[in-house]
Design a protein around this motif. Structure first.
Motif, PDB file in Angstrom:
ATOM      1  N   HIS A  47      65.527  45.942  84.250  1.00 48.75           N
ATOM      2  CA  HIS A  47      65.640  45.186  82.999  1.00 48.75           C
ATOM      3  C   HIS A  47      65.938  43.709  83.269  1.00 48.75           C
ATOM      4  O   HIS A  47      65.476  42.835  82.530  1.00 48.75           O
ATOM      5  CB  HIS A  47      66.717  45.784  82.103  1.00 48.75           C
ATOM      6  CG  HIS A  47      66.427  47.195  81.696  1.00 48.75           C
ATOM      7  ND1 HIS A  47      67.417  48.077  81.326  1.00 48.75           N
ATOM      8  CD2 HIS A  47      65.272  47.899  81.620  1.00 48.75           C
ATOM      9  CE1 HIS A  47      66.880  49.254  81.031  1.00 48.75           C
ATOM     10  NE2 HIS A  47      65.579  49.167  81.207  1.00 48.75           N
ATOM     11  N   ARG A  75      62.126  46.089  76.312  1.00 44.77           N
ATOM     12  CA  ARG A  75      63.268  45.905  77.216  1.00 44.77           C
ATOM     13  C   ARG A  75      64.582  45.958  76.441  1.00 44.77           C
ATOM     14  O   ARG A  75      65.538  46.595  76.865  1.00 44.77           O
ATOM     15  CB  ARG A  75      63.155  44.571  77.944  1.00 44.77           C
ATOM     16  CG  ARG A  75      64.329  44.301  78.866  1.00 44.77           C
ATOM     17  CD  ARG A  75      64.328  42.870  79.387  1.00 44.77           C
ATOM     18  NE  ARG A  75      65.522  42.611  80.154  1.00 44.77           N
ATOM     19  CZ  ARG A  75      66.668  42.182  79.650  1.00 44.77           C
ATOM     20  NH1 ARG A  75      66.782  41.962  78.348  1.00 44.77           N
ATOM     21  NH2 ARG A  75      67.717  41.970  80.430  1.00 44.77           N
ATOM     22  N   ALA A  78      65.384  49.478  75.644  1.00 41.49           N
ATOM     23  CA  ALA A  78      65.806  50.213  76.834  1.00 41.49           C
ATOM     24  C   ALA A  78      67.236  49.858  77.231  1.00 41.49           C
ATOM     25  O   ALA A  78      68.018  50.722  77.611  1.00 41.49           O
ATOM     26  CB  ALA A  78      64.844  49.938  77.993  1.00 41.49           C
ATOM     27  N   LYS A  87      67.300  56.957  76.382  1.00 40.08           N
ATOM     28  CA  LYS A  87      66.856  56.172  77.536  1.00 40.08           C
ATOM     29  C   LYS A  87      65.454  56.603  77.945  1.00 40.08           C
ATOM     30  O   LYS A  87      64.618  55.769  78.261  1.00 40.08           O
ATOM     31  CB  LYS A  87      67.787  56.382  78.733  1.00 40.08           C
ATOM     32  CG  LYS A  87      68.991  55.522  78.731  1.00 40.08           C
ATOM     33  CD  LYS A  87      68.819  54.362  79.666  1.00 40.08           C
ATOM     34  CE  LYS A  87      70.173  53.755  79.919  1.00 40.08           C
ATOM     35  NZ  LYS A  87      70.235  52.360  79.704  1.00 40.08           N
ATOM     36  N   ALA A  90      62.991  55.170  75.456  1.00 40.53           N
ATOM     37  CA  ALA A  90      62.916  53.713  75.592  1.00 40.53           C
ATOM     38  C   ALA A  90      62.205  53.319  76.884  1.00 40.53           C
ATOM     39  O   ALA A  90      61.403  52.374  76.898  1.00 40.53           O
ATOM     40  CB  ALA A  90      64.318  53.111  75.549  1.00 40.53           C
ATOM     41  N   GLU A  91      62.472  54.024  77.946  1.00 40.28           N
ATOM     42  CA  GLU A  91      61.815  53.719  79.218  1.00 40.28           C
ATOM     43  C   GLU A  91      60.327  54.029  79.157  1.00 40.28           C
ATOM     44  O   GLU A  91      59.517  53.337  79.773  1.00 40.28           O
ATOM     45  CB  GLU A  91      62.477  54.476  80.368  1.00 40.28           C
ATOM     46  CG  GLU A  91      63.842  53.951  80.737  1.00 40.28           C
ATOM     47  CD  GLU A  91      63.847  52.491  81.143  1.00 40.28           C
ATOM     48  OE1 GLU A  91      62.934  52.040  81.852  1.00 40.28           O
ATOM     49  OE2 GLU A  91      64.777  51.768  80.732  1.00 40.28           O
TER      50      GLU A  91
END
Length: 184
Positions: A47, A75, A78, A87, A90-91
């Protein structure tokens, strides 16, 4: 008298076995937390690298604003995700945004030749590899923990002391499990 000694010895054996199971459950829970922390560290590195990559691309691809904004939004999502499940989602979004960003970068020969961009891309590849190793370790500790939590007789101790299964950290699409490669 002998029966009493046998009963006491059996009780002590069962007690020691219960303590042993409890200690293994605690150890595995701590290993899962440590493994997740390792993933978190790698994701933080990733990140932190992304804004530099975006800024480098921004200098060359000023009219690709939508792609750059989507990477920035992904980003932020995440970074703000807290649970394994959030997570993971988001990833997944961030991975897709990064693939789009690197695809945009392919369209700019000067950018591809930029030393800073090449270094950032190399660092990103290295971090992606570290993330994958961390995910494997995490999922291995989760597997061991979940097996102990669900197996008899350890599940009795796990239920008494409220040990629970941990979620695996997986990507839904098998193609997304591969580190994105960009060829220049």
């Amino acid at each position: 008298m002998i029966i009493l000694i046998i009963v006491i010895a059996l009780a002590v054996i069962f007690l020691l076995y219960g303590v042993s199971i409890y200690n293994r459950l605690v150890k595995l829970r701590n290993l899962v937390q440590e493994a997740w922390s390792s993933i978190d560290v790698m994701l933080k590195k990733r990140h932190d690298l992304i804004p530099n990559l975006v800024e480098t691309v921004k200098g060359y691809a000023t009219h690709e604003r939508e792609t750059l904004d989507s990477v920035t939004r992904a980003r932020a999502q995440a970074v703000g995700a807290n649970s394994v499940e959030s997570k993971e989602a988001a990833e997944k979004n961030l991975n897709q945004a990064m693939v789009n960003l690197l695809a945009v970068a392919e369209q700019y020969p000067d950018l591809k030749a930029n030393t800073n961009f090449q270094q950032l891309q190399s660092e990103l590849t290295s971090i992606e590899n570290d993330i994958e190793k961390s995910r494997r370790y995490y999922n291995g500790t989760v597997r061991d923990n979940n097996t102990l939590v669900e197996s008899f007789p350890s599940n009795i101790i796990a239920n008494i002391y409220k040990f629970v299964k941990s979620p695996f950290f997986e990507l839904e699409n098998a193609a997304e499990r591969e580190v994105p490669t960009v060829k220049f």
